[in-house]
Design an enzyme around this catalytic site. Structure first.
Site, PDB file in Angstrom:
ATOM      1  N   PHE A 139       0.869  -1.172   0.000  1.00 30.81           N
ATOM      2  CA  PHE A 139       0.000   0.000   0.000  1.00 30.81           C
ATOM      3  C   PHE A 139       0.910   1.228   0.000  1.00 30.81           C
ATOM      4  CE2 PHE A 139      -4.712   0.270   1.275  1.00 30.81           C
ATOM      5  CZ  PHE A 139      -5.080  -0.673   0.336  1.00 30.81           C
ATOM      6  N   GLN A 165      -8.113  14.213   4.111  1.00 33.11           N
ATOM      7  CA  GLN A 165      -7.508  13.414   3.051  1.00 33.11           C
ATOM      8  C   GLN A 165      -8.456  13.256   1.863  1.00 33.11           C
ATOM      9  OE1 GLN A 165      -6.669   8.888   3.220  1.00 33.11           O
ATOM     10  NE2 GLN A 165      -4.672   9.853   3.509  1.00 33.11           N
ATOM     11  N   HIS A 201      -8.821  11.041  -1.299  1.00 31.64           N
ATOM     12  CA  HIS A 201      -8.308   9.806  -1.887  1.00 31.64           C
ATOM     13  C   HIS A 201      -7.980  10.068  -3.351  1.00 31.64           C
ATOM     14  CE1 HIS A 201      -7.993   5.610  -3.117  1.00 31.64           C
ATOM     15  NE2 HIS A 201      -8.034   5.262  -1.843  1.00 31.64           N
ATOM     16  N   LEU A 213     -15.405   5.166  -4.366  1.00 33.07           N
ATOM     17  CA  LEU A 213     -14.031   4.754  -4.135  1.00 33.07           C
ATOM     18  C   LEU A 213     -13.540   3.733  -5.151  1.00 33.07           C
ATOM     19  CD1 LEU A 213     -11.525   4.820  -2.258  1.00 33.07           C
ATOM     20  CD2 LEU A 213     -12.576   2.942  -0.971  1.00 33.07           C
ATOM     21  N   GLU A 252      -7.219   1.613  -3.208  1.00 32.51           N
ATOM     22  CA  GLU A 252      -5.773   1.674  -3.367  1.00 32.51           C
ATOM     23  C   GLU A 252      -5.191   0.295  -3.675  1.00 32.51           C
ATOM     24  OE1 GLU A 252      -2.002   3.260  -0.677  1.00 32.51           O
ATOM     25  OE2 GLU A 252      -3.928   4.293  -0.615  1.00 32.51           O
ATOM     26  N   ARG A 296      -0.753   9.121  -0.222  1.00 32.77           N
ATOM     27  CA  ARG A 296      -1.996   9.568  -0.850  1.00 32.77           C
ATOM     28  C   ARG A 296      -1.996  11.059  -1.151  1.00 32.77           C
ATOM     29  NH1 ARG A 296      -6.766   6.079   2.260  1.00 32.77           N
ATOM     30  NH2 ARG A 296      -6.271   4.101   1.229  1.00 32.77           N
ATOM     31  N   HIS A 339     -12.246  11.835   1.398  1.00 34.26           N
ATOM     32  CA  HIS A 339     -12.250  10.454   1.879  1.00 34.26           C
ATOM     33  C   HIS A 339     -12.151  10.300   3.388  1.00 34.26           C
ATOM     34  CE1 HIS A 339     -11.673   6.170   1.570  1.00 34.26           C
ATOM     35  NE2 HIS A 339     -10.440   6.207   2.052  1.00 34.26           N
ATOM     36  N   ARG A 361      -2.842  10.156   6.345  1.00 31.29           N
ATOM     37  CA  ARG A 361      -3.010   8.763   6.752  1.00 31.29           C
ATOM     38  C   ARG A 361      -2.502   7.815   5.678  1.00 31.29           C
ATOM     39  NH1 ARG A 361      -6.711   4.815   5.648  1.00 31.29           N
ATOM     40  NH2 ARG A 361      -8.184   6.206   4.603  1.00 31.29           N
TER      41      ARG A 361
END
Length: 561
Positions: A123, A236, A238, A252, A255, A286, A350, A384
Site C-alpha cells: 500500500f 484526506q 483519496h 471509491l 488503493e 496519498r 475520503h 493517513r
C-alpha cells in the site's frame, strides 16, 4: 420532561455502529456493564468500515520477513509528516496484529499464502507488503466478524436514531438526546460513560467516498460539549474515485488496484507519477498521488470525462478476479471491463486525520467521554497511510470499550438539566415552521463551497471566501423549511445535519487558514513549502463567543523530524 417520548438508560452509551463502535461494544461487554450502541443507520452496514476495500496494516512480515513494528511506526510518522501523536502510533503498531487475530476468532477469514500465514500486499507510503486483506472486500469481512461477535455477546443495538447532542453537568457528560428517524420521536439517553465512534465528515464536500450519514455529528457534538479537537485542517482526498457516470462520481476505487500493480496515465499516455515521485510512483503517499492527479487534470492532460486513467489490463485475468473482484464488478456495472480497459479516476474527499483529541486510553478532554476510529484525532498526523484506518478502528475501539467500561463502574448517573433538554427539543423541531430554502439547497451550497475553496488546493483568499459563505448559510438556516410529519422525515434530518456540517466546515476552514504552510494533506498554494516552525498541532475548543484556536508541539516519543 413532557417533551421526551422515551428514555434509555445504560452504563456505556456508544454512538456509532461501524468498525470502531462495534469493537468498543464487544470489549466493554467483557467488563460486565450494560452497553447500548446507537446507530444513525444500520449496525455494521451504514458506516465507512463496511465500504473499506483495500486492507488492514499489521507488520507480521509473512511475505517480507524484514518488516516489523518499528518500520510500521516509522512509515506512519513519515507519512503523517511528524504531526502524529507518537504514543498513539506506538499503540497502533504494537496492537494491530493482536486485533486482526481477534477478528479471525470472531469469524473473519482473510486471504492466506499458507494455512498459518496471512497474505499481505503493498500500500502507498509503506516500504514492505504489510496490508492484510480479503480480496478487495476487507471492510465487509471485518464487519461480518464484528456483527457475529456482537450478536454472541448480546450487545444491545438501537438503529436509525441520530444522536443530536450531549448533555453535560459539572464537567462531565450525563446524557444524550436523539431523534428517532423512523417515528420522529425525541429520545433521552442516560449513561455513566460515553464513546463517540461516528466516523468522519466527508459529506461536507460535494465529491466524496462517504455514505450520507457522515456529516460530522461526532465532531460537532463533542465540540459543543466542551471537548477539544485537533488537526481538523487535515482532510484526506483519496487519489482515485470514479469519474463517470455522474451518478457514481466520487465512488471509491481502492488503493488495492495500485497495490496490485495498477498504473496511472494521463491523456497523452504518459505514466506521469515519474514527474512527482519517481521512486515510489503510484505507491507514493496519498497526498502526493492526489495532488499529482489534480495537477495533471488542471494542466490540461485529463481523460475524456475529466480524470486520469488507471490501468491494470496488464495483470492476468485470474489475478484481477481473485484480488480485485469488487472493482471488476463495480466497473462492469457501468460498462467497463477493467481486464481490458483503463478506469477513469480523480480525487474524492475520503478521510479526516483530525478529530476529537484523545489520550492513549481514548479519553477526550472530558473525563467520561471517549472517542475511537476516524472521529478521533492524533494517530495519523497530516496524512493517513492506506490500511492504517481499519487497524485504528480495531486497536482503539477495543481500548475505548475497556476504559469506558472501567469509568462507568466508578460513576453514578448524573443529573439531567431538563430546561436544556427542552431547548434541544425546540431546536430540532423548529424547522417545521420555516418558510425559507429547503435544507438540501443549503447543503449543496456548503458542499460546493468546501470543495472549491477548502479542497485539495487552498489559499488565504479561498479560505476567507469559504468562511464568508458559511456565515451566509448560517443566517439562512434560521428560516429553513422542511415537510411536516415525523415518520422518516429525511428533510428534518437534513436540516439537523446541516447545522453540524456548518460548524465542522467552519472549524476546518479556520484551522486551514491558520496553518501558513503546506504539510501532508493540507496544501496552501500561497505557502507551498513545509515550514519547520509549523511542526505543531492546531487545537480547537469552544469558548463563549465562538472558537478558541491555539497550537502545541506534537508528542514525540521515538522519532524526531
Amino acid at each position: 420532561m413532557e417533551t421526551v417520548d422515551d428514555v434509555y438508560q445504560t452504563d456505556v452509551l456508544i454512538i456509532g455502529g461501524g468498525g470502531a463502535g462495534a469493537r468498543a461494544a464487544i470489549e466493554a461487554k467483557k467488563h460486565n456493564v450494560d452497553v447500548l450502541v446507537v446507530v444513525k443507520g444500520l449496525f455494521g452496514r451504514s458506516g465507512c468500515t463496511v465500504m473499506a476495500e483495500g486492507g488492514y496494516n499489521a507488520a507480521f512480515g509473512f511475505i517480507d520477513k524484514e518488516d516489523n513494528e518499528q518500520y510500521h511506526f516509522e512509515d506512519t510518522v513519515i507519512g503523517g509528516r511528524y504531526l502524529n501523536n507518537q504514543k498513539l502510533v506506538e499503540i497502533l503498531v504494537s496492537q494491530a496484529k493482536r486485533r486482526i487475530i481477534d477478528l479471525e476468532r470472531f469469524g473473519g477469514a482473510f486471504d492466506r499464502i499458507a494455512p498459518d500465514k496471512l497474505s499481505q500486499r503493498y500500500f502507498g507510503g509503506q516500504r514492505f507488503r504489510r496490508t492484510v486483506h480479503k480480496g478487495d472486500r476487507t471492510g465487509h469481512e471485518i464487519m461480518f466478524a464484528l456483527r457475529e461477535e456482537a450478536t454472541r455477546q448480546n450487545v444491545d443495538i438501537l438503529e436509525e436514531v441520530a444522536i443530536t447532542s450531549l448533555l453535560t453537568s459539572e464537567g462531565r457528560v450525563v446524557g444524550a438526546t436523539g431523534l428517532d428517524l423512523i417515528h420522529g420521536r425525541f429520545l433521552l439517553f442516560r449513561a455513566k460513560a460515553f464513546i463517540i465512534a461516528t466516523g468522519g465528515a466527508g459529506r461536507i464536500y460535494s465529491i466524496t467516498t462517504n455514505p450520507f450519514q457522515k456529516s460530522g455529528d461526532g465532531y460537532a457534538m463533542a465540540f459543543k460539549a466542551g471537548a477539544a479537537l485537533v488537526d481538523m485542517e487535515m482532510v484526506q482526498f483519496h487519489p482515485t474515485g470514479m469519474v463517470f457516470p455522474s451518478s457514481s462520481k466520487g465512488l471509491l476505487v481502492t488503493e488495492a488496484v495500485r497495490g496490485e500493480g495498477g498504473k496511472l496515465y494521463n491523456s497523452l499516455g504518459e505514466r506521469f507519477m515519474a514527474r512527482y515521485d519517481a521512486e515510489k510512483m503510484e505507491l507514493s503517499t496519498r497526498d502526493i498521488v492526489t495532488r499529482s492527479i489534480f495537477s495533471e487534470i488542471q494542466e490540461g492532460r485529463a481523460s475524456e470525462h475529466g480524470g486520469v486513467h488507471l490501468d491494470i489490463s496488464h495483470l492476468p485475468d485470474e489475478t484481477i478476479k481473485q484480488k480485485l473482484d469488487t472493482m471488476l464488478k463495480q466497473f462492469l456495472d457501468v460498462g467497463i471491463d477493467i481486464k481490458r480497459q483503463p478506469m477513469e479516476v480523480s480525487p474524492t474527499a475520503h478521510h479526516f486525520m483530525g478529530g476529537i483529541r484523545v489520550n492513549e486510553v481514548c479519553r477526550s478532554s472530558i473525563s467520561n467521554l471517549f472517542a475511537c476510529g476516524e472521529v478521533s484525532g492524533g494517530v495519523h498526523g497530516a496524512n493517513r497511510l492506506g490500511g492504517n484506518s481499519l487497524a485504528e478502528t480495531q486497536v482503539f475501539g477495543a481500548i475505548a470499550g475497556e476504559y469506558a467500561a472501567k469509568e462507568a463502574k466508578k460513576l453514578p448517573y448524573g443529573d439531567i438539566d431538563y430546561e436544556v433538554l427542552d431547548e434541544e427539543h425546540d431546536r430540532l423541531y423548529r424547522f417545521e415552521e420555516g418558510e425559507g430554502a429547503l435544507p438540501y439547497e443549503l447543503k449543496s451550497r456548503l458542499q460546493a463551497t468546501m470543495w472549491q475553496n477548502v479542497g485539495i488546493i487552498r489559499t488565504e483568499k479561498s479560505l476567507k471566501e469559504a468562511i464568508a459563505e458559511i456565515k451566509k448559510i448560517k443566517k439562512e438556516i434560521c428560516s429553513i423549511k422542511v415537510e411536516s410529519g415525523l415518520r422518516y422525515n429525511l428533510e428534518l434530518l437534513a436540516a439537523v445535519d446541516l447545522e453540524n456540517m456548518l460548524l465542522v466546515a467552519e472549524i476546518i476552514t479556520r484551522a486551514a487558514l491558520l496553518r501558513k504552510e503546506s504539510r501532508g494533506a493540507h496544501f496552501r498554494k500561497d505557502y507551498p513549502g513545509e515550514d519547520r516552525r509549523w511542526l505543531k498541532n492546531i487545537i480547537l475548543s469552544k469558548i463563549k463567543d465562538g472558537i478558541e484556536i491555539y497550537t502545541e508541539a506534537p508528542l514525540i516519543t521515538k522519532m524526531k523530524p
